[in-house]
Motif scaffolding. Structure first.
Motif, mmCIF file in Angstrom:
data_model
loop_
_atom_site.group_PDB
_atom_site.id
_atom_site.type_symbol
_atom_site.label_atom_id
_atom_site.label_comp_id
_atom_site.label_asym_id
_atom_site.label_seq_id
_atom_site.Cartn_x
_atom_site.Cartn_y
_atom_site.Cartn_z
ATOM 1 N N GLU A 118 0.825 -1.207 0.000
ATOM 2 C CA GLU A 118 0.000 0.000 0.000
ATOM 3 C C GLU A 118 0.865 1.266 0.000
ATOM 4 O OE1 GLU A 118 -3.484 0.580 0.257
ATOM 5 O OE2 GLU A 118 -3.847 -1.519 -0.247
ATOM 6 N N TRP A 119 1.925 1.267 0.790
ATOM 7 C CA TRP A 119 2.829 2.419 0.843
ATOM 8 C C TRP A 119 4.250 1.935 0.620
ATOM 9 C CZ3 TRP A 119 1.173 5.024 6.128
ATOM 10 C CH2 TRP A 119 -0.180 5.415 6.034
ATOM 11 N N ALA A 120 5.016 2.709 -0.108
ATOM 12 C CA ALA A 120 6.446 2.448 -0.292
ATOM 13 C C ALA A 120 7.062 3.748 -0.789
ATOM 14 C CB ALA A 120 6.673 1.310 -1.279
ATOM 15 N N TYR A 121 7.506 4.583 0.135
ATOM 16 C CA TYR A 121 7.962 5.906 -0.266
ATOM 17 C C TYR A 121 9.125 6.381 0.589
ATOM 18 C CZ TYR A 121 5.168 7.631 3.726
ATOM 19 O OH TYR A 121 4.652 7.864 4.977
ATOM 20 N N VAL A 122 9.804 7.377 0.079
ATOM 21 C CA VAL A 122 10.834 8.070 0.821
ATOM 22 C C VAL A 122 10.318 9.467 1.141
ATOM 23 C CG1 VAL A 122 11.968 8.766 -1.328
ATOM 24 C CG2 VAL A 122 13.232 8.870 0.827
ATOM 25 N N ALA A 123 10.468 9.882 2.374
ATOM 26 C CA ALA A 123 10.014 11.203 2.829
ATOM 27 C C ALA A 123 11.228 12.045 3.207
ATOM 28 C CB ALA A 123 9.070 11.074 4.016
ATOM 29 N N TYR A 124 11.202 13.279 2.780
ATOM 30 C CA TYR A 124 12.281 14.221 3.102
ATOM 31 C C TYR A 124 11.670 15.430 3.789
ATOM 32 C CZ TYR A 124 15.912 17.743 2.502
ATOM 33 O OH TYR A 124 16.832 18.739 2.725
ATOM 34 N N ARG A 125 12.179 15.750 4.974
ATOM 35 C CA ARG A 125 11.682 16.884 5.755
ATOM 36 C C ARG A 125 12.810 17.888 5.945
ATOM 37 N NH1 ARG A 125 9.655 12.171 7.989
ATOM 38 N NH2 ARG A 125 7.377 11.985 7.889
ATOM 39 N N PRO A 126 12.869 18.907 5.092
ATOM 40 C CA PRO A 126 13.946 19.897 5.223
ATOM 41 C C PRO A 126 13.846 20.708 6.506
ATOM 42 C CG PRO A 126 12.339 20.582 3.580
ATOM 43 C CD PRO A 126 11.994 19.180 3.945
ATOM 44 N N ASP A 127 12.623 20.869 7.036
ATOM 45 C CA ASP A 127 12.421 21.548 8.317
ATOM 46 C C ASP A 127 11.128 21.032 8.929
ATOM 47 O OD1 ASP A 127 10.236 22.989 7.143
ATOM 48 O OD2 ASP A 127 11.637 24.491 6.387
ATOM 49 N N ALA A 128 10.717 21.639 10.034
ATOM 50 C CA ALA A 128 9.545 21.131 10.759
ATOM 51 C C ALA A 128 8.244 21.370 10.011
ATOM 52 C CB ALA A 128 9.471 21.785 12.138
ATOM 53 N N ASP A 129 8.229 22.270 9.034
ATOM 54 C CA ASP A 129 6.983 22.635 8.355
ATOM 55 C C ASP A 129 6.745 21.852 7.067
ATOM 56 O OD1 ASP A 129 6.514 24.512 10.323
ATOM 57 O OD2 ASP A 129 7.435 26.150 9.200
ATOM 58 N N TRP A 130 7.803 21.465 6.373
ATOM 59 C CA TRP A 130 7.672 20.871 5.047
ATOM 60 C C TRP A 130 7.923 19.369 5.071
ATOM 61 C CZ3 TRP A 130 5.992 23.030 0.558
ATOM 62 C CH2 TRP A 130 5.890 24.425 0.527
ATOM 63 N N THR A 131 7.149 18.618 4.257
ATOM 64 C CA THR A 131 7.367 17.192 4.026
ATOM 65 C C THR A 131 7.211 16.911 2.538
ATOM 66 O OG1 THR A 131 6.493 16.601 6.213
ATOM 67 C CG2 THR A 131 6.654 14.846 4.572
ATOM 68 N N LEU A 132 8.232 16.310 1.951
ATOM 69 C CA LEU A 132 8.202 15.912 0.541
ATOM 70 C C LEU A 132 8.272 14.393 0.472
ATOM 71 C CD1 LEU A 132 10.844 18.476 -0.796
ATOM 72 C CD2 LEU A 132 8.380 18.816 -0.524
ATOM 73 N N ARG A 133 7.363 13.768 -0.295
ATOM 74 C CA ARG A 133 7.337 12.311 -0.400
ATOM 75 C C ARG A 133 7.313 11.901 -1.859
ATOM 76 N NH1 ARG A 133 2.489 10.000 3.158
ATOM 77 N NH2 ARG A 133 1.318 11.062 1.489
ATOM 78 N N ALA A 174 4.143 11.592 -6.235
ATOM 79 C CA ALA A 174 4.811 12.408 -5.222
ATOM 80 C C ALA A 174 3.834 13.429 -4.666
ATOM 81 C CB ALA A 174 6.029 13.114 -5.823
ATOM 82 N N ASP A 175 4.116 13.910 -3.453
ATOM 83 C CA ASP A 175 3.337 15.004 -2.885
ATOM 84 C C ASP A 175 4.248 15.891 -2.039
ATOM 85 O OD1 ASP A 175 3.562 13.716 -0.373
ATOM 86 O OD2 ASP A 175 1.641 12.725 -0.593
ATOM 87 N N ALA A 176 3.799 17.097 -1.830
ATOM 88 C CA ALA A 176 4.527 18.068 -1.013
ATOM 89 C C ALA A 176 3.526 18.723 -0.077
ATOM 90 C CB ALA A 176 5.207 19.121 -1.887
ATOM 91 N N ALA A 177 3.831 18.726 1.227
ATOM 92 C CA ALA A 177 2.904 19.253 2.229
ATOM 93 C C ALA A 177 3.611 20.273 3.114
ATOM 94 C CB ALA A 177 2.343 18.122 3.087
ATOM 95 N N ARG A 178 2.858 21.274 3.520
ATOM 96 C CA ARG A 178 3.361 22.273 4.459
ATOM 97 C C ARG A 178 2.338 22.450 5.580
ATOM 98 N NH1 ARG A 178 3.118 27.995 5.407
ATOM 99 N NH2 ARG A 178 5.026 28.708 6.445
ATOM 100 N N SER A 179 2.799 22.463 6.819
ATOM 101 C CA SER A 179 1.949 22.680 7.990
ATOM 102 C C SER A 179 2.422 23.931 8.719
ATOM 103 C CB SER A 179 2.023 21.477 8.936
ATOM 104 O OG SER A 179 1.618 20.287 8.294
ATOM 105 N N ALA A 189 -1.466 22.250 4.013
ATOM 106 C CA ALA A 189 -1.729 22.300 2.579
ATOM 107 C C ALA A 189 -0.860 21.261 1.886
ATOM 108 C CB ALA A 189 -1.447 23.694 2.023
ATOM 109 N N LYS A 190 -1.398 20.667 0.831
ATOM 110 C CA LYS A 190 -0.655 19.621 0.122
ATOM 111 C C LYS A 190 -0.929 19.698 -1.372
ATOM 112 C CE LYS A 190 0.018 15.497 1.833
ATOM 113 N NZ LYS A 190 -0.118 14.097 2.307
ATOM 114 N N LEU A 191 0.107 19.452 -2.162
ATOM 115 C CA LEU A 191 0.008 19.296 -3.613
ATOM 116 C C LEU A 191 0.422 17.880 -3.950
ATOM 117 C CD1 LEU A 191 -0.340 20.500 -6.496
ATOM 118 C CD2 LEU A 191 2.111 21.047 -6.412
#
Length: 433
Positions: A118-133, A174-179, A189-191
């Protein structure tokens, strides 16, 4: 009955553990080679459901909780809600995480080996607000996207099928989220970009949504979560099984009979189209206040000439000690009208001859029945109670009363499009570990 991880029978625990073991070994190797050992960490968790349902429905109708699930018309069913899942999280340093989640559950006959992942991804968090998967991620376009398969995470026995029965679970992309916080309000928010598989009521292979471009915005404050999402995608179906009928309808469109030609065109468009675009809109709310909890969600899918669906549900429950009685209502409606069977035999007999005219009439009848049986036009009430008898396990008892309207049985397998009522009684134990 089997919980197959592919088209072949495979005991669920052996296949699941083998796949997860390979993930653990590969991620551990990555951590040893390229990350700070002091910051690296590995975590294995899991979840599952053991359920039994009794289904009272018309003979031959198969109940299912999602369209990618194989159907059965058996009265007693243990394969509707039962599933076993495991998840591996590997933190390769302070900013990178590798995640894999596999689920053994009842799947359709066209399921492939990789569908269990169901899931198989790499997540990168450059800081506490952003998550890129990137990879295979959860499709964050609806309220229960994070925990749809984790029964312990929601109150009812299963997500409302009138809405969740038709939605894909994963996104290959892929998606990119900011909190961020604004006072006491949490915003997110997420794209998202990618593609996904979807179930197709009358086809033997799944459809695929490609070029998904979507966004999500949520706001949470004082226990109230409000979220909205929108997406645009291209839908492709494999029409191989329907091609002979489509070819025959194309020949009828070429006849010098305007009425027959127009009806044949309409039948062909509704029987099978591919490469068309769809718009997805969603609004969801969830509120937890003291012992009360309620949620509601609305989804609209516009994909003419195939479907124009509007689906919604609402649930409410109140915790009393270890028990939570609840009630819910779900409904789905297809704005594309049911097809009337055209009367061709009299018009075609002078042109094609009586035998060929009879064959064309039989084709029209079969196509209309096929299209109408794939429409989704049903509603259902749910009453139940959840008992949290253990900090990591809960028992749920639920009764569903389902009303299927004429030409609206697309959420069922083997259904014939007639109006019907059904009763589904379920007992399920959900757990996490």
């Amino acid at each position: 009955m089997s919980y197959s991880l592919s088209k072949r029978f495979r005991p669920p625990l052996s296949g699941l553990c083998a796949g997860l073991l390979s993930v653990v070994l590969s991620t551990a190797a990555l951590g040893e080679e390229g990350s700070d050992p002091a910051a690296a960490s590995l975590r294995l968790s899991g979840f599952g459901s053991v359920g039994l349902s009794h289904v009272e429905a018309p003979a031959g109708w198969g109940y299912r909780r999602e369209m990618t699930q194989g159907g059965s018309d058996a009265r007693w069913r243990a394969d509707i809600d039962s599933r076993l899942g495991a998840q591996v999280n590997y933190s390769a340093g302070h900013h990178v995480e590798l995640v894999a989640q596999a689920i053994a559950k009842k799947r359709g006959r066209y399921a492939g080996d990789l569908d269990a992942l169901e899931w198989a991804y790499v997540a990168y968090r450059p800081d506490a607000d952003w998550t890129l998967r990137a990879g295979r991620v959860n499709l964050d376009a609806f309220l229960m996207a994070d925990y749809r398969n984790v029964g312990y995470g929601f109150t009812a026995a299963r997500p409302p099928i009138e809405l969740y029965g038709m939605l894909p679970t994963t996104l290959d992309g892929a998606d990119a989220a900011r909190s961020w916080l604004q006072g006491d309000t949490q915003w997110r928010a997420k794209l998202m970009l990618g593609s996904a598989h979807i179930g197709a009521p009358q086809l033997t292979v799944p459809g695929r949504v490609r070029h998904v471009v979507g966004g999500m915005l949520s706001r949470e404050e004082s226990g109230l979560l409000v979220r909205a999402s929108a997406a645009r995608t291209r839908i492709d179906f494999d029409l191989g099984a329907a091609q002979p009928a489509l070819d025959a309808l194309a020949q009828l469109r070429a006849l010098p009979l305007p009425a027959v030609a127009e009806q044949a065109r309409a039948l062909g468009e509704r029987l099978g189209s591919t490469g068309f675009w769809a718009t997805f809109l969603e609004l969801g709310l969830r509120h937890e206040l003291a012992d009360w909890q309620w949620s509601a969600e609305f989804v609209r899918i516009s994909a003419a000439p195939m479907i124009k669906l509007s689906s919604a549900y609402a649930t409410i429950g109140r915790r009393v000690g270890d028990w939570t009685p609840y009630a819910g209502y779900g409904r789905t409606r297809d704005a594309m009208p049911a097809l009337a069977v055209p009367s061709w035999q009299a018009a075609l007999a002078p042109v094609l001859g009586l035998p060929a005219a009879g064959q064309a009439q039989a084709l029209a009848t079969a196509v209309a029945a096929n299209v109408n049986s794939s429409r989704q036009q049903q509603s259902g009430w749910s009453l139940g109670a959840r008992w949290d008898f253990h900090p990591q396990a809960a028992l749920k008892l639920q009764w569903d009363r389902v009303h299927v309207e004429a030409a609206g049985s697309g959420l069922w397998t083997g259904a014939d499009g007639r109006p019907a009522h059904a009763n589904v009684a379920t007992a399920v134990v959900d757990f996490i570990f």
